[in-house]
Design a protein around this motif. Structure first.
Motif, PDB file in Angstrom:
ATOM      1  N   ARG A 139       0.756  -1.308   0.129  1.00 27.72           N
ATOM      2  CA  ARG A 139      -0.222  -0.586  -0.306  1.00 27.72           C
ATOM      3  C   ARG A 139       1.059   1.093   0.336  1.00 27.72           C
ATOM      4  O   ARG A 139       2.070   1.445   0.134  1.00 27.72           O
ATOM      5  CB  ARG A 139      -0.977   0.180   1.114  1.00 27.72           C
ATOM      6  N   THR A 140       0.418   2.282  -0.244  1.00 22.42           N
ATOM      7  CA  THR A 140       1.151   3.416  -0.483  1.00 22.42           C
ATOM      8  C   THR A 140       1.083   3.767   1.216  1.00 22.42           C
ATOM      9  O   THR A 140       0.248   4.370   1.716  1.00 22.42           O
ATOM     10  CB  THR A 140       0.649   4.689  -1.348  1.00 22.42           C
ATOM     11  N   THR A 141       2.566   4.456   1.350  1.00 17.25           N
ATOM     12  CA  THR A 141       2.234   4.967   2.980  1.00 17.25           C
ATOM     13  C   THR A 141       3.292   6.994   2.531  1.00 17.25           C
ATOM     14  O   THR A 141       3.471   6.977   3.652  1.00 17.25           O
ATOM     15  CB  THR A 141       3.456   4.080   3.625  1.00 17.25           C
ATOM     16  N   GLY A 142       3.887   6.612   1.239  1.00 19.69           N
ATOM     17  CA  GLY A 142       4.157   8.107   1.078  1.00 19.69           C
ATOM     18  C   GLY A 142       4.125   8.645   0.188  1.00 19.69           C
ATOM     19  O   GLY A 142       3.152   8.290  -0.952  1.00 19.69           O
ATOM     20  N   CYS A 143       4.923   9.732  -0.029  1.00 16.29           N
ATOM     21  CA  CYS A 143       4.933  10.503  -1.281  1.00 16.29           C
ATOM     22  C   CYS A 143       6.044  11.430  -1.454  1.00 16.29           C
ATOM     23  O   CYS A 143       6.913  11.866  -0.521  1.00 16.29           O
ATOM     24  CB  CYS A 143       3.281  10.898  -1.684  1.00 16.29           C
ATOM     25  N   GLU A 144       6.359  12.230  -2.492  1.00 16.64           N
ATOM     26  CA  GLU A 144       7.511  13.026  -2.473  1.00 16.64           C
ATOM     27  C   GLU A 144       6.625  14.035  -3.382  1.00 16.64           C
ATOM     28  O   GLU A 144       6.636  13.673  -4.547  1.00 16.64           O
ATOM     29  CB  GLU A 144       8.591  12.066  -3.632  1.00 16.64           C
ATOM     30  N   ALA A 145       7.375  15.142  -2.796  1.00 14.89           N
ATOM     31  CA  ALA A 145       6.769  16.231  -3.642  1.00 14.89           C
ATOM     32  C   ALA A 145       7.668  16.756  -4.487  1.00 14.89           C
ATOM     33  O   ALA A 145       9.244  16.665  -4.217  1.00 14.89           O
ATOM     34  CB  ALA A 145       6.786  17.627  -2.426  1.00 14.89           C
ATOM     35  N   LEU A 146       7.092  17.243  -5.918  1.00 14.21           N
ATOM     36  CA  LEU A 146       8.611  17.565  -6.709  1.00 14.21           C
ATOM     37  C   LEU A 146       7.433  18.846  -7.041  1.00 14.21           C
ATOM     38  O   LEU A 146       6.355  18.705  -7.555  1.00 14.21           O
ATOM     39  CB  LEU A 146       8.495  16.232  -8.094  1.00 14.21           C
TER      40      LEU A 146
END
Ligand code: C2E
Ligand code: MG
Ligand code: MG
Ligand code: MG
Length: 285
Positions: free
Chosen positions: A54-61
């Motif tokens: 599952r998705t547990t994070g993300c990166e801001a770009l």
């Protein structure tokens, strides 16, 4: 220099420099105005927890839509922003936006921010984080600061002391693009990073070169031994994903799961995933 190359050449050379310098200065003026004119925005690319699927994070770009040049990729304007010092106000805008976004999304999702070496030289940086975290009531443990090896290349002591302050606030610190820099291993002695991001250039050949499995496997084992979690960057195919899963990386990021998304699209993506009970993979992979 002028005399050796002859009059004519020098004039030519100066003229070229002039045009380039002018274009650069114009670009810098445009970039300065871009924040005020809402031409820059952030996209968020999911990070998948491999074991939990599952998705547990993300990166801001960062993205810049220039009124004439269209979408300028970060690889082209971050460098300009760093050289002109514009990265400082722009980076502060990124920090405030990301912390605000963190307050709006599922608290199970962490957000990573890219921080440039120039920003790490600014003693006000920890204060910018504290102010934003306090204002929005966000747990600092949900924000990750990504730095590249180049940060530790120059001004080591000053940069390291700011990096330690960021960690003391409770932020997580990641080493980005691991393996692409100069003497990568020595950086691991200088700072206890929470996370190591294995560069895409090592992940890309995983589905065709057996020796790259040994390389990624060794990097992963090294990170484990140093109590760091690991992310495989740039996973585009199911075979690459299978390889990093077998190797034992903690997280994966790449077009196989999702491209960088708007905040609304990220929220929708996570909701769909929670409903389906598993991460979605793109057929293109
Ligand atoms: P990065 O931090 O290593 O970010 C990952 C880059 O890989 C992003 O490119 C992302 O879109 C791309 N990527 C992700 N998955 C895949 C994949 O499966 N295949 C391929 N081919 N590429 C993939 P992007 O958005 O163009 O950013 C490039 C770099 O610009 C970043 O590299 C980061 O160093 C810098 N950058 C971006 N946003 C910021 C920012 O807010 N501040 C600073 N200081 N730097 C930033
Ligand atoms: Mg990054
Ligand atoms: Mg990276
Ligand atoms: Mg990379």
């Amino acid at each position: 220099r002028a005399k050796a190359s002859g009059q004519g050449n020098v004039v030519e050379f100066d003229r070229t420099m002039d045009i380039e310098a002018q274009a650069l200065m114009q670009m810098e003026r445009d970039l300065r105005a871009a924040i005020d004119n809402d031409q820059i925005h952030l996209l968020y690319q999911p990070l998948i927890d491999i074991d939990r699927n599952r998705t547990t994070g993300c990166e801001a770009l960062l993205r810049w839509s220039h009124p004439e040049h269209g979408n300028v990729p970060p690889d082209r304007f971050i460098d300009l922003a760093e050289r002109s010092g514009l990265i400082v106000p722009m980076g502060e805008w990124v920090i405030r936006s990301v912390v605000e976004a963190a307050a709006q999304i599922d608290p199970g999702i962490c957000i990573a921010i890219n921080v440039s070496p120039v920003q790490l030289r600014n003693p006000d940086l920890p204060g910018v984080f504290v102010e934003a975290l306090t204002r929005h009531g966000v747990d600092p443990g949900r924000i990750e600061v990504e730095i590249t090896e180049s940060v530790l290349l120059a001004d080591t002591d000053a940069n390291l002391s700011i990096l330690r302050k960021l960690r003391d606030i409770g932020l997580k610190i990641s080493l980005d693009d691991f393996g692409t820099g100069y003497s990568s291993f020595s950086y691991l002695r200088k700072f206890a990073f929470d996370k190591l991001k294995i560069d895409r250039s090592f992940v890309e050949p995983l589905d065709r070169e057996p020796q790259s499995i040994s390389i990624v496997g060794s990097i992963n084992a090294l990170a484990r031994a140093l109590q760091m979690t690991t992310v495989a960057e740039g996973v585009e195919t199911e075979r690459q994903f299978e390889a990093v899963r077998i190797i034992g990386c903690d997280q994966a990021q790449g077009y196989l799961f999702a491209r960088p998304l708007t905040l609304d699209a990220l929220v929708a993506h996570v909701e769909t995933e929670r409903r389906e009970g598993a991460v979605q993979m793109s057929r293109a992979g």
